[in-house]
Design a protein around this motif. Structure first.
Motif, PDB file in Angstrom:
ATOM      1  N   ASP A   1       0.812  -1.209   0.000  1.00 32.80           N
ATOM      2  CA  ASP A   1       0.000   0.000   0.000  1.00 32.80           C
ATOM      3  C   ASP A   1       0.851   1.267   0.000  1.00 32.80           C
ATOM      4  OD1 ASP A   1       0.764  -0.903   2.542  1.00 32.80           O
ATOM      5  OD2 ASP A   1      -0.915   0.026   3.566  1.00 32.80           O
ATOM      6  N   VAL A   2       1.975   1.261   0.712  1.00 30.33           N
ATOM      7  CA  VAL A   2       2.824   2.447   0.733  1.00 30.33           C
ATOM      8  C   VAL A   2       3.437   2.683  -0.653  1.00 30.33           C
ATOM      9  CG1 VAL A   2       4.865   3.494   1.784  1.00 30.33           C
ATOM     10  CG2 VAL A   2       3.283   2.192   3.204  1.00 30.33           C
ATOM     11  N   ALA A   3       3.804   1.610  -1.335  1.00 27.37           N
ATOM     12  CA  ALA A   3       4.338   1.747  -2.690  1.00 27.37           C
ATOM     13  C   ALA A   3       3.291   2.327  -3.630  1.00 27.37           C
ATOM     14  CB  ALA A   3       4.821   0.393  -3.208  1.00 27.37           C
ATOM     15  N   LEU A   4       2.035   1.942  -3.473  1.00 30.58           N
ATOM     16  CA  LEU A   4       0.986   2.523  -4.309  1.00 30.58           C
ATOM     17  C   LEU A   4       0.802   4.002  -4.007  1.00 30.58           C
ATOM     18  CD1 LEU A   4      -1.216   2.171  -6.431  1.00 30.58           C
ATOM     19  CD2 LEU A   4      -2.793   1.581  -4.603  1.00 30.58           C
ATOM     20  N   LEU A   5       0.861   4.376  -2.742  1.00 33.52           N
ATOM     21  CA  LEU A   5       0.755   5.789  -2.396  1.00 33.52           C
ATOM     22  C   LEU A   5       1.907   6.590  -3.004  1.00 33.52           C
ATOM     23  CD1 LEU A   5      -0.341   5.517   1.348  1.00 33.52           C
ATOM     24  CD2 LEU A   5      -1.739   6.276  -0.582  1.00 33.52           C
ATOM     25  N   HIS A   6       3.093   5.989  -3.066  1.00 34.92           N
ATOM     26  CA  HIS A   6       4.241   6.664  -3.674  1.00 34.92           C
ATOM     27  C   HIS A   6       4.061   6.844  -5.171  1.00 34.92           C
ATOM     28  CE1 HIS A   6       7.624   7.396  -0.902  1.00 34.92           C
ATOM     29  NE2 HIS A   6       7.032   6.499  -0.136  1.00 34.92           N
ATOM     30  N   ASP A   7       3.288   5.976  -5.804  1.00 35.78           N
ATOM     31  CA  ASP A   7       3.151   6.030  -7.258  1.00 35.78           C
ATOM     32  C   ASP A   7       1.685   6.089  -7.663  1.00 35.78           C
ATOM     33  OD1 ASP A   7       4.214   6.178  -9.842  1.00 35.78           O
ATOM     34  OD2 ASP A   7       4.069   4.020 -10.139  1.00 35.78           O
ATOM     35  N   ALA A   8       0.891   6.851  -6.926  1.00 33.14           N
ATOM     36  CA  ALA A   8      -0.526   6.976  -7.275  1.00 33.14           C
ATOM     37  C   ALA A   8      -0.686   7.517  -8.688  1.00 33.14           C
ATOM     38  CB  ALA A   8      -1.237   7.877  -6.265  1.00 33.14           C
ATOM     39  N   GLY A   9       0.216   8.415  -9.094  1.00 30.55           N
ATOM     40  CA  GLY A   9       0.152   8.941 -10.455  1.00 30.55           C
ATOM     41  C   GLY A   9       0.401   7.892 -11.507  1.00 30.55           C
ATOM     42  N   GLY A  10       1.047   6.784 -11.124  1.00 32.08           N
ATOM     43  CA  GLY A  10       1.285   5.707 -12.070  1.00 32.08           C
ATOM     44  C   GLY A  10       0.007   5.043 -12.541  1.00 32.08           C
ATOM     45  N   LEU A  11      -1.088   5.222 -11.799  1.00 30.41           N
ATOM     46  CA  LEU A  11      -2.365   4.655 -12.233  1.00 30.41           C
ATOM     47  C   LEU A  11      -2.833   5.311 -13.535  1.00 30.41           C
ATOM     48  CD1 LEU A  11      -4.175   4.323  -8.785  1.00 30.41           C
ATOM     49  CD2 LEU A  11      -3.205   2.488 -10.175  1.00 30.41           C
ATOM     50  N   ALA A  12      -2.405   6.550 -13.785  1.00 28.82           N
ATOM     51  CA  ALA A  12      -2.711   7.178 -15.076  1.00 28.82           C
ATOM     52  C   ALA A  12      -2.058   6.399 -16.207  1.00 28.82           C
ATOM     53  CB  ALA A  12      -2.218   8.626 -15.082  1.00 28.82           C
ATOM     54  N   ALA A  13      -0.840   5.916 -15.982  1.00 28.38           N
ATOM     55  CA  ALA A  13      -0.167   5.103 -16.992  1.00 28.38           C
ATOM     56  C   ALA A  13      -0.868   3.768 -17.171  1.00 28.38           C
ATOM     57  CB  ALA A  13       1.296   4.884 -16.595  1.00 28.38           C
ATOM     58  N   ALA A  14      -1.326   3.174 -16.056  1.00 26.86           N
ATOM     59  CA  ALA A  14      -2.053   1.911 -16.155  1.00 26.86           C
ATOM     60  C   ALA A  14      -3.341   2.080 -16.952  1.00 26.86           C
ATOM     61  CB  ALA A  14      -2.363   1.374 -14.753  1.00 26.86           C
ATOM     62  N   ALA A  15      -4.003   3.230 -16.787  1.00 30.97           N
ATOM     63  CA  ALA A  15      -5.234   3.487 -17.525  1.00 30.97           C
ATOM     64  C   ALA A  15      -4.983   3.703 -19.009  1.00 30.97           C
ATOM     65  CB  ALA A  15      -5.949   4.704 -16.935  1.00 30.97           C
ATOM     66  N   ALA A  16      -3.730   4.005 -19.380  1.00 37.25           N
ATOM     67  CA  ALA A  16      -3.416   4.325 -20.771  1.00 37.25           C
ATOM     68  C   ALA A  16      -3.073   3.102 -21.604  1.00 37.25           C
ATOM     69  CB  ALA A  16      -2.245   5.321 -20.814  1.00 37.25           C
TER      70      ALA A  16
ATOM     71  N   LEU B   1      -4.169  -6.403 -16.919  1.00 41.40           N
ATOM     72  CA  LEU B   1      -3.181  -5.982 -15.917  1.00 41.40           C
ATOM     73  C   LEU B   1      -3.883  -5.949 -14.563  1.00 41.40           C
ATOM     74  CD1 LEU B   1      -0.460  -4.931 -14.953  1.00 41.40           C
ATOM     75  CD2 LEU B   1      -1.149  -2.633 -15.666  1.00 41.40           C
ATOM     76  N   ALA B   2      -3.631  -6.965 -13.745  1.00 43.37           N
ATOM     77  CA  ALA B   2      -4.201  -7.037 -12.396  1.00 43.37           C
ATOM     78  C   ALA B   2      -3.228  -6.388 -11.424  1.00 43.37           C
ATOM     79  CB  ALA B   2      -4.450  -8.494 -12.013  1.00 43.37           C
ATOM     80  N   ILE B   3      -3.620  -5.246 -10.857  1.00 45.95           N
ATOM     81  CA  ILE B   3      -2.778  -4.531  -9.894  1.00 45.95           C
ATOM     82  C   ILE B   3      -3.268  -4.908  -8.499  1.00 45.95           C
ATOM     83  CG2 ILE B   3      -1.999  -2.280  -9.082  1.00 45.95           C
ATOM     84  CD1 ILE B   3      -2.682  -1.191 -11.883  1.00 45.95           C
ATOM     85  N   VAL B   4      -2.507  -5.745  -7.822  1.00 46.44           N
ATOM     86  CA  VAL B   4      -2.896  -6.235  -6.501  1.00 46.44           C
ATOM     87  C   VAL B   4      -2.103  -5.471  -5.450  1.00 46.44           C
ATOM     88  CG1 VAL B   4      -3.100  -8.238  -4.993  1.00 46.44           C
ATOM     89  CG2 VAL B   4      -3.379  -8.509  -7.474  1.00 46.44           C
ATOM     90  N   VAL B   5      -2.789  -4.667  -4.668  1.00 47.81           N
ATOM     91  CA  VAL B   5      -2.133  -3.915  -3.603  1.00 47.81           C
ATOM     92  C   VAL B   5      -2.514  -4.543  -2.267  1.00 47.81           C
ATOM     93  CG1 VAL B   5      -4.012  -2.206  -3.611  1.00 47.81           C
ATOM     94  CG2 VAL B   5      -1.841  -1.669  -2.490  1.00 47.81           C
ATOM     95  N   VAL B   6      -1.488  -4.921  -1.495  1.00 47.58           N
ATOM     96  CA  VAL B   6      -1.710  -5.512  -0.173  1.00 47.58           C
ATOM     97  C   VAL B   6      -1.865  -4.360   0.819  1.00 47.58           C
ATOM     98  CG1 VAL B   6      -0.812  -7.080   1.575  1.00 47.58           C
ATOM     99  CG2 VAL B   6      -0.304  -7.485  -0.843  1.00 47.58           C
ATOM    100  N   ASN B   7      -3.081  -4.109   1.233  1.00 52.86           N
ATOM    101  CA  ASN B   7      -3.337  -2.979   2.124  1.00 52.86           C
ATOM    102  C   ASN B   7      -3.366  -3.460   3.570  1.00 52.86           C
ATOM    103  OD1 ASN B   7      -4.032  -0.649   3.405  1.00 52.86           O
ATOM    104  ND2 ASN B   7      -5.883  -0.256   2.205  1.00 52.86           N
TER     105      ASN B   7
END
Length: 617
Positions: free
Chosen positions: A492-507, A512-518
C-alpha cells in the motif's frame, strides 16, 4: 506578399526522430509542453507513443518497457523543472542496467541566465546517473550541423546500451515559433536534409561481449575442485530469461550443483524437470537454522546476477564462516558483502555455457560424483520438508484472528492472510504470464510463498536501486510492450508513492491485475530490531510503519480503473479471474487479516525446523 516561412525547426526534429527509429528505439513517451512542440510532433509521427502528464511517471513507464523488452524508449519533456522529475528513473536505469533515452527540450542560449520563464540550466542535468550527455543544439542549416543530427541520435542510442546500459540525456534547443510553419519546400537546406533521411542514421555496432578465457578457466578449475557446490541466482533480466535457463540447465548437469533460485532470477519457474529437481527455493528459510546451515555448507558458492535479496544468505556470506565464493555479476562488479575470491564479468549465460562444455568434456570421478549427489540430496530433503511444513501451517490456520475488523463475513471462515496472496496469483496467472513484484515486503515474501515449478512465469522487479517509487508506472510500461497476461503485486505504501502511475495503467490495453496488499502501512519495519523492541513500539508505528487509514477505491475511480476490495481467498481468486479476462487494468485491494509479521515468523520457523529434522533423519 511575404515569402513562406522557413520550417527548419520541424524538419530538424523530424530528422532526429527518424534517426532514433532507425537506430532501434521502439516507443516514445511524451509529456506535454510548449518548448518540446517540434519534437513531440516528430516523435508521434515516427514511433508508437504514449502521452503521460507526469514526467516522473513517464520515465518509469519507459523504464518498464525496457525491463520487459531490453530496448530503449525515448522520453520527451519540455524545458524547466520538467526533466528534473526524471532523476529517480535515471538512477534506477543505471543501477539496474536498463537502457533509457531522455530527450529534454530547452530554451535558446540568449535567454539563459536571464530569469527567463521555464529556463534553468539543463546541461548534464542527471549528473553521474546518466551514461552520457549530448547537445543537439539549435536547428542549423549548415551542412555539418545537419549531418550531425543522425550521428548524435545513433551515438545516444548506443550509449544507452554500451559499454553499460543506463540513462542518456539529449538536450535540444528551440526558438519560437515552435509550431510547424508554412513552407513551399524549396528551402536551400531541404534537399540535403531529405538525402540524410533517405541515407539513414549511421550504424554504430558495439563489439561482441563474451566471457574471457581466463574467467572460464578459473570457473571450471574451482568447480572441479569443489564437488559440493551451490549456484545462488539473484535478480536477473526478464529479456535474458530463455538464454539463461538453457545455459543454467546445462551447467547444473555438468557440475552437479544445487540451484538456490530467488523468484526474480527468471530461474525459479519454467525449468525442465531435471533442473527443477536441483532447484531450492526455500533457502532463505533454511539458513535461519544454524545447525542446518552448517550441514548445507558448500565447498564453493557461485553467485549470478544482481546480489541476492535473501537476508539470510547476505548475513552468512558477510560473516566469519562465509563459504568460498565466485561472483558472476554480468556487466558490472557486484559484491556488497565483500570477500569474493573473484568477480568473473561478462555475459552470465555464455560464461555458464562455456564452463559447462569444458566440465562435460572431462566428467568428475566416481567418488566426487557420489559426494556431490549426497550433498544435493541433503538440500532436496530440506527443501521438500520446508514446503510441506509451510503448507501444513497455512492449512491449519484458517480461523479469523481476534479483533480483525477486515475479516471475512461470518459465513466464510477463511480470512485472507498475506501469505495466501502470492500463491493465489500464481494459480491465476497462465503459463508464460508476467508478474511484476514490488520491493520491501512483497519481493521477500514471494520467495517464502512460491516453491519452484516447471510452469513458465516471467518476473519483473525494480531491484536496481531497490526503491518503491515508480512501480505502477513501470508495470504499465511493461504491459504496453508485452503480449502476455500480467499482474503487479505491491504494498500500500508503494501505491501511495506512485498513485500517479495509475494514469499510466489506464493508458494501456491488455489484462493488468494490480494487486495492492493494504495492511495499513510499512509493516516491514515491524520485522526489524526497532519494530521488535517493546519500548520503541509507539515510535516505530508513528515514524516508520506510518498507518494511513486509506482505501483506494477513489484512486481507481479517478482513473476509470476496475476495482475490487477483497477480504477472503475466494474473493481474491474471483477478482483475479475477472482482472485477467479484462482488456484494461484493474486495481484489487487485498485486505489481509492483521498479525501478518507474526504469522510469517511462525511459518519460517516451522519451515526451518522441519528441514533440519529431515536432514538428520
Amino acid at each position: 506578399m511575404s515569402a513562406p516561412a522557413d520550417d527548419l525547426h520541424s524538419a530538424w526534429a523530424q530528422l532526429f526522430a527518424v534517426s532514433l527509429a532507425q537506430c532501434g528505439v521502439a516507443h516514445a513517451v511524451i509529456s506535454p509542453g510548449s518548448r518540446s512542440t517540434p519534437l513531440a510532433l516528430a516523435l508521434a509521427a515516427q514511433l508508437p507513443s504514449t502521452v503521460l502528464h507526469d514526467e516522473r511517471v513517464a520515465a518509469f513507464f519507459a523504464l518498464g518497457q525496457a525491463r520487459a523488452s531490453g530496448r530503449p524508449s525515448v522520453v520527451l519533456a519540455t524545458s524547466g523543472t520538467a526533466p528534473g522529475h526524471w532523476l529517480p528513473a535515471a538512477m534506477e536505469a543505471r543501477e539496474a542496467g536498463l537502457p533509457l533515452l531522455l530527450l529534454s527540450a530547452d530554451r535558446p542560449w540568449e535567454v539563459q541566465q536571464a530569469q527567463a520563464s521555464q529556463t534553468v540550466d539543463q546541461m548534464r542535468l542527471l549528473g553521474q546517473h546518466a551514461n552520457a550527455y549530448f547537445e543537439l543544439g539549435l536547428p542549423d542549416a549548415h551542412p555539418a550541423a545537419l549531418r550531425a543530427v543522425p550521428r548524435i541520435a545513433a551515438q545516444a542510442v548506443l550509449a544507452t546500451q554500451y559499454p553499460l546500459a543506463g540513462a542518456v540525456q539529449v538536450n535540444a534547443h528551440f526558438r519560437k515559433p515552435l509550431e510547424p510553419q508554412p513552407s513551399d519546400g524549396q528551402e536551400p537546406w531541404r534537399t540535403r536534409l531529405e538525402a540524410l533521411v533517405w541515407a539513414g542514421a549511421p550504424r554504430l555496432i558495439a563489439p561482441l561481449a563474451g566471457p574471457h578465457p581466463q574467467a572460464v578457466a578459473q570457473l571450471v578449475a574451482q568447480v572441479r575442485a569443489a564437488p559440493r557446490g551451490v549456484l545462488v541466482a539473484g535478480p536477473l533480466p526478464l529479456y535474458q530469461g530463455a538464454e539463461l535457463r538453457r545455459a543454467l540447465q546445462r551447467f547444473l548437469v555438468a557440475s552437479g550443483y544445487v540451484l538456490l533460485a530467488e523468484a526474480t532470477s527468471q530461474l525459479r519457474f519454467g525449468l525442465d524437470a531435471s533442473a527443477q529437481a536441483a532447484c531450492c527455493g526455500a533457502f532463505d528459510a533454511l539458513l535461519r537454522e544454524p545447525a542446518l546451515r552448517q550441514r548445507l555448507r558448500p565447498d564453493l558458492a557461485l553467485e549470478i546476477g544482481a546480489p541476492a535479496v535473501s537476508a539470510q544468505w547476505l548475513a552468512w556470506i558477510g560473516g566469519d564462516d562465509a563459504p568460498a565464493r565466485l561472483v558472476l555479476p554480468g556487466a558490472r562488479p557486484a559484491d556488497p558483502a565483500g570477500g569474493a575470491q573473484a568477480m568473473l564479468l561478462g555475459p552470465v549465460a555464455e560464461l555458464l555455457d562455456a564452463a559447462a562444455a569444458q566440465l562435460q568434456a572431462q566428467p568428475r570421478g566416481d567418488d566426487e560424483r557420489r559426494s556431490g549427489k549426497a550433498y544435493r540430496q541433503r538440500w532436496q530433503a530440506a527443501e521438500a520438508a520446508a514446503w510441506t511444513a509451510r503448507a501444513q501451517g497455512v492449512l491449519t490456520d484458517t480461523a479469523p484472528e481476534a479483533g480483525d475488523d477486515t475479516a471475512a463475513p461470518a459465513h466464510d471462515i477463511a480470512p485472507l492472510h498475506e501469505h495466501d496472496i502470492a500463491p493465489l496469483l500464481r494459480a491465476a496467472l497462465p503459463a508464460g504470464a508476467l508478474l511484476a513484484i514490488g520491493n520491501s515486503s512483497p519481493v521477500r515474501d514471494l520467495d517464502h510463498d512460491l516453491p519452484p515449478d516447471t510452469r513458465p512465469l516471467g518476473l519483473l522487479h525494480q531491484r536496481g536501486a531497490a526503491g518503491i517509487d515508480g512501480g505502477v508506472a513501470g508495470a504499465a510500461g511493461a504491459r504496453s510492450v508485452s503480449q502476455s497476461p500480467m499482474a503487479l503485486l505491491l504494498g500500500d505504501v508503494a501505491l501511495l508513492h506512485d498513485a500517479g502511475g495509475l494514469a499510466a495503467a489506464a493508458a494501456v490495453r491488455g489484462p493488468l491485475a494490480i494487486v495492492v496488499v493494504n495492511n495499513d502501512g510499512g509493516r516491514i519495519f515491524e520485522r526489524l530490531p526497532l519494530g521488535r523492541d517493546p519500548e520503541m513500539a509507539e515510535a516505530c508505528e508513528r515514524l516508520f510503519v506510518t498507518p494511513h487509514g486509506r482505501a483506494f477505491d477513489g484512486l481507481a475511480a479517478t482513473w476509470g480503473l476496475g476495482y475490487r476490495r477483497v477480504h477472503t481467498p475466494a474473493a481474491l481468486a474471483a477478482a483475479l479471474a475477472q482482472a485477467l479476462a479484462a482488456d484494461t487494468a484493474m486495481l484489487i485491494e487485498a485486505c489481509p487479516a492483521p498479525g501478518g509479521s507474526a504469522r510469517r515468523a511462525g511459518l519460517l520457523v516451522a519451515m526451518a525446523g522441519a528441514a533440519e529434522a529431515a536432514t538428520r533423519a
